[in-house]
Enzyme design. Sequence first.
Site, PDB file in Angstrom:
ATOM      1  N   HIS A  21      36.644  41.961  36.924  1.00 38.15           N
ATOM      2  CA  HIS A  21      37.244  41.048  35.947  1.00 38.15           C
ATOM      3  C   HIS A  21      36.390  39.790  35.779  1.00 38.15           C
ATOM      4  CE1 HIS A  21      39.149  39.811  39.771  1.00 38.15           C
ATOM      5  NE2 HIS A  21      39.329  38.615  39.230  1.00 38.15           N
TER       6      HIS A  21
ATOM      7  N   ARG B 177      49.021  32.816  41.634  1.00 39.23           N
ATOM      8  CA  ARG B 177      48.468  34.122  41.978  1.00 39.23           C
ATOM      9  C   ARG B 177      48.858  34.513  43.384  1.00 39.23           C
ATOM     10  NH1 ARG B 177      42.144  35.822  42.131  1.00 39.23           N
ATOM     11  NH2 ARG B 177      42.466  35.703  44.361  1.00 39.23           N
TER      12      ARG B 177
ATOM     13  N   ASP C 101      37.810  40.484  43.493  1.00 36.64           N
ATOM     14  CA  ASP C 101      38.148  39.377  44.382  1.00 36.64           C
ATOM     15  C   ASP C 101      37.690  39.672  45.804  1.00 36.64           C
ATOM     16  OD1 ASP C 101      39.330  37.880  42.353  1.00 36.64           O
ATOM     17  OD2 ASP C 101      41.209  39.008  42.537  1.00 36.64           O
TER      18      ASP C 101
ATOM     19  N   HIS D 254      33.354  40.001  38.690  1.00 36.31           N
ATOM     20  CA  HIS D 254      33.589  40.168  40.130  1.00 36.31           C
ATOM     21  C   HIS D 254      34.818  41.014  40.402  1.00 36.31           C
ATOM     22  CE1 HIS D 254      36.323  36.874  39.055  1.00 36.31           C
ATOM     23  NE2 HIS D 254      36.968  37.050  40.196  1.00 36.31           N
TER      24      HIS D 254
HETATM   25  C1  SIN Z   1      40.184  35.433  39.072  1.00 38.36           C
HETATM   26  O1  SIN Z   1      39.012  35.471  38.760  1.00 38.36           O
HETATM   27  O2  SIN Z   1      40.554  35.943  40.108  1.00 38.36           O
HETATM   28  C2  SIN Z   1      41.189  34.772  38.161  1.00 38.36           C
HETATM   29  C3  SIN Z   1      41.241  35.390  36.830  1.00 38.36           C
HETATM   30  C4  SIN Z   1      41.780  34.475  35.792  1.00 38.36           C
HETATM   31  O3  SIN Z   1      42.006  33.285  36.051  1.00 38.36           O
HETATM   32  O4  SIN Z   1      41.978  34.948  34.674  1.00 38.36           O
END
Ligand code: SIN
Length: 282
Positions: free
Chosen positions: A255, A270, A118, A116
């Site tokens: 990612h 985050r 975000d 995906h």
């Molecule tokens: C996410 O998918 O935004 C988080 C990525 C992660 O936890 O490595």
Amino acid sequence: MPDSLFTHDALDPSYSEIAVAPSSPHVGAEISSIDLTCALSDRQLEELRRAFTEYLVIFFRDQEISFEDHVRLAEYFGSIGAHVGVTTISNPTEDPRVRLFHYDETTSKISGDIWHTDQSCAEKPPLGSILYNHTLPPNGGGDTIFASMYAAYDALSDRMKSYLDGLMALHDGTRIFGPGTPAASHPVIVRHPDSGKKLIYVNDAFTAKINDVPPEESEAILRFLYAHCARPEWSYRFRWQPHSIAFWDNRCAHHYAVSDYWPAVRSGFRVQIDGMASPVAG
Ligand code: SIN
């Protein structure tokens, strides 16, 4: 045998204020000679912005940052964003700008284990996200894989590029976040506002369909694109260490958070940076 046969940490010679070591041919670079607990100089910042555009995802090691440091880094790139569909950041910490990303034996579902970008379901999807992890599973695991959507686009056949050109796709937040989250249509092929390069802008998590084609055709094309976008040729698997940071450009990199470490702890924070504009057709 020379060490260089086993390492890929040669520095990009075009940077002098920070050290930039490309992680793979298409995506990622590890940044060093920088201290994120301090304000950056204008020249460091100019190079950091350039590295972000050039490498799509930038990584830092051994940066024990506070919420204030985390927010300062994000604000060099834009304003801090909220989660789609809600006015405040979900999983808040005592600092309302910073979101908790904590997993342990009580976690029933690790988020992000699907390719995906975000919140592409937003009208103006987030520009980028900065994840800081201070605690990692003791036996490894919890890597994040990134993929360049520029390289994925470049590798399409000319016939497929022509077919996709001009198509729009619906990105639906309810697929992941449930009722009350938005949906938005974006071009399937987008031009990045900073690099000017074309890229594939659909993803398995949020894209519900390609608009104005029969459902079977949409399904078949999206399946092809998801498999194509996930190919290892343009991906890089980042192995976290305590106090690592990954800062990705949501506008051009996919990612995938690898969910292989339950019941171990993986914990961090985050910050998400607001998108300035809706994605524009390439
Ligand atoms: C996410 O998918 O935004 C988080 C990525 C992660 O936890 O490595």
